[in-house]
Design a protein around this motif. Structure first.
Motif, PDB file in Angstrom:
ATOM      1  N   GLN A  64     -10.618   8.619  -1.649  1.00  0.00           N
ATOM      2  CA  GLN A  64      -9.682   7.621  -1.121  1.00  0.00           C
ATOM      3  C   GLN A  64      -9.810   7.467   0.392  1.00  0.00           C
ATOM      4  O   GLN A  64      -9.463   6.433   0.939  1.00  0.00           O
ATOM      5  CB  GLN A  64      -8.242   8.006  -1.479  1.00  0.00           C
ATOM      6  N   ASP A  87       0.627   6.052  -4.342  1.00  0.00           N
ATOM      7  CA  ASP A  87       1.921   5.929  -3.674  1.00  0.00           C
ATOM      8  C   ASP A  87       2.914   5.187  -4.551  1.00  0.00           C
ATOM      9  O   ASP A  87       4.126   5.362  -4.406  1.00  0.00           O
ATOM     10  CB  ASP A  87       1.734   5.180  -2.351  1.00  0.00           C
ATOM     11  N   ARG A 104      -6.744   0.488  -3.447  1.00  0.00           N
ATOM     12  CA  ARG A 104      -6.183   0.514  -2.107  1.00  0.00           C
ATOM     13  C   ARG A 104      -5.491  -0.824  -1.844  1.00  0.00           C
ATOM     14  O   ARG A 104      -6.100  -1.887  -2.039  1.00  0.00           O
ATOM     15  CB  ARG A 104      -7.276   0.737  -1.066  1.00  0.00           C
ATOM     16  N   GLN A 105      -4.254  -0.772  -1.425  1.00  0.00           N
ATOM     17  CA  GLN A 105      -3.492  -1.976  -1.109  1.00  0.00           C
ATOM     18  C   GLN A 105      -3.803  -2.422   0.331  1.00  0.00           C
ATOM     19  O   GLN A 105      -4.330  -1.623   1.122  1.00  0.00           O
ATOM     20  CB  GLN A 105      -1.986  -1.678  -1.215  1.00  0.00           C
ATOM     21  N   ASP A 107      -1.963  -2.572   2.786  1.00  0.00           N
ATOM     22  CA  ASP A 107      -1.314  -1.712   3.792  1.00  0.00           C
ATOM     23  C   ASP A 107      -1.885  -0.293   3.798  1.00  0.00           C
ATOM     24  O   ASP A 107      -1.363   0.588   4.490  1.00  0.00           O
ATOM     25  CB  ASP A 107       0.201  -1.673   3.566  1.00  0.00           C
ATOM     26  N   THR A 109      -1.941   1.911   1.357  1.00  0.00           N
ATOM     27  CA  THR A 109      -1.422   2.794   0.310  1.00  0.00           C
ATOM     28  C   THR A 109      -2.203   2.561  -0.980  1.00  0.00           C
ATOM     29  O   THR A 109      -2.980   1.609  -1.095  1.00  0.00           O
ATOM     30  CB  THR A 109       0.075   2.532   0.053  1.00  0.00           C
ATOM     31  N   TRP A 110      -1.986   3.437  -1.969  1.00  0.00           N
ATOM     32  CA  TRP A 110      -2.696   3.333  -3.242  1.00  0.00           C
ATOM     33  C   TRP A 110      -1.724   3.025  -4.360  1.00  0.00           C
ATOM     34  O   TRP A 110      -0.630   3.588  -4.429  1.00  0.00           O
ATOM     35  CB  TRP A 110      -3.478   4.620  -3.528  1.00  0.00           C
TER      36      TRP A 110
END
Lengths: 285, 285
Positions: A64, A87, A104-105, A107, A109-110
């Motif tokens: 990640q 997340d 992965r977003q 922002d 986060t995942w």
């Protein structure tokens, strides 16, 4: 237009995806996703990542942390523990208690989701079978079975009768379905071979994979109106499928489920999937 | 025999290699190694892994934990810190204080080596220039310069005169060379443009990469017997190379160094390199 093949075009700009499992020798996701990337002209590649169970979390954290890795598909035995590596996750993943994709977003986060079951529902829809209002009989209440049952309930199945030799798994899954989908009559079925009043018979048990396996239950003649699905992919025709076809039933293996999943993966990862794309050219799988 | 291209043959059995850097958009190693895998019919693939500096160690640890990853190439800015991620390393890596390759050993430990400089020596050998006994003038004593100077000394250069506008780097490198290679006359050269008595002129400084750059020193006419190497790859002909050719010198860019390195990578990673293989078909780089 035919694109340059991967070997010539993996470069410093290539985006990475992977499937994490242990082992990974059996996986088909790289072949399917790479065919999709080729068809769409996307500079991305999907790799197998073999992660031993004792180092799962730090290894996923390492993947990640790669700036050019955008998402992971998760397969056995990591689907449950993968929940700790995101997340946030979809309702489907939280309800089943497992996930099989994370991305992965924007922002950083995942976010995780689970398409094992929705892939089957989408595959059935493509075959012209609408789950809504149907009565389902399902054999197998393990990991795959849980994902499938939740997706069938979510899609509006009128009832789901569950059989598993591990009775406690069927009990537990039935209880979860009742909690999340009160409109779906979930129950444990003590007679695995009974299909009275059933519209859809799904095998999520492993019986039929091994040479010499018989059917997962001692089925007699099946009504021709019954839709049968065996999520097993190898062999392509299990004893259950063979019997169902001999009875005149529409019967399919796990292929529509995989096709449905690939479409779900493409949508989840933001990959354009050409309308003409098929993941089942023989060269690929 | 032409093999199936990567996109069609990445599967669960594919072995993984990677180049770790930050950024990785400029790397050529995946293209070169994948062409090598294709030529040799090896089911392996090399990927770019973009690792931010603040998470270098845990991320490399994660990659090393992948059961199907066999080795990593390391590029800027990670070559020094990579030393902390191996259990043992070659003399070349320890002396220079950096490594650019690491592989998993049969016992599961990781071993590092450095081929930045030996690649150049091997490349020169292929061009018919034997470093042994030669007097070298080298511009640039940074990371690449250190690797090149050590390799030239190791290969038996009679002397190495170092120039760098960052005088302390040249002093430090000269001191290290004297310690490890007492037979090689290492010294700091305060006149970067002087080539009196020099057999080989090597530019390891970045001067010549940027549009508008001139030569790394104000060279006058160069003796035609001088061998000139500019390790810069882009542009293919730097102002130094152009001037050297105009003076009748044999002059080459970083290509022989990269070719030499690829052969070293193949040997280090245990990959068969077909004798007819060239990494510089225009389709590849």
């Amino acid at each position: 237009m035919r694109r340059e093949p991967h070997a010539e075009r993996i470069d410093g700009l290539t985006r990475l995806f992977g499937i994490v499992g242990n082992p990974v020798t059996q996986v088909k996701t790289p072949q399917l996703m790479n065919a999709l990337f080729d068809a769409g002209g996307v500079n991305a590649v999907c790799l197998p990542f073999d992660i031993p169970v004792n180092v799962f979390e730090p290894t996923v954290a390492g993947l990640q942390a790669l700036d050019n890795l955008d998402g992971l598909v998760v397969t056995v035995p990591h689907k449950v523990r993968a929940m700790s590596m995101v997340d946030a996750m979809s309702d489907a993943a939280r309800r089943v208690g497992a996930l099989n994709v994370m991305r992965r977003q924007p922002d950083g986060t995942w976010f995780g989701d689970l398409f094992d079951g929705t892939g089957l529902v989408q595959g059935l829809t493509r075959l012209g079978f609408d789950v809504r209002g149907r009565r389902v009989k399902q054999l197998g209440a393990g990991g795959a079975g849980a994902a499938v049952a939740h997706a069938l309930a979510e899609a509006g199945a009128a009832g789901i009768a569950l059989s598993d030799p591990r009775r406690e798994l069927a009990e537990e899954l039935s209880a979860r379905l009742k909690r999340f989908y009160p409109d779906c009559a979930a129950q444990v079925d003590v007679d695995p071979a009974s299909v009275a009043g059933v519209d859809l018979l799904v095998n999520c048990s492993p019986v039929g994979m091994k040479p010499g396996d018989g059917m997962p239950a001692s089925f007699g003649a099946l009504p021709a109106a019954l839709q049968v699905v065996d999520i097993i992919m190898t062999p392509a025709e299990t004893p259950l499928l063979k019997h169902a076809r001999q009875c005149g039933c529409r019967a399919t293996n796990g292929r529509p489920m995989i096709e449905g999943q690939l479409a779900a993966f493409a949508n989840f990862f933001g990959i354009d999937m050409p309308a003409t794309f098929s993941c089942f050219s023989d060269a690929r799988v």
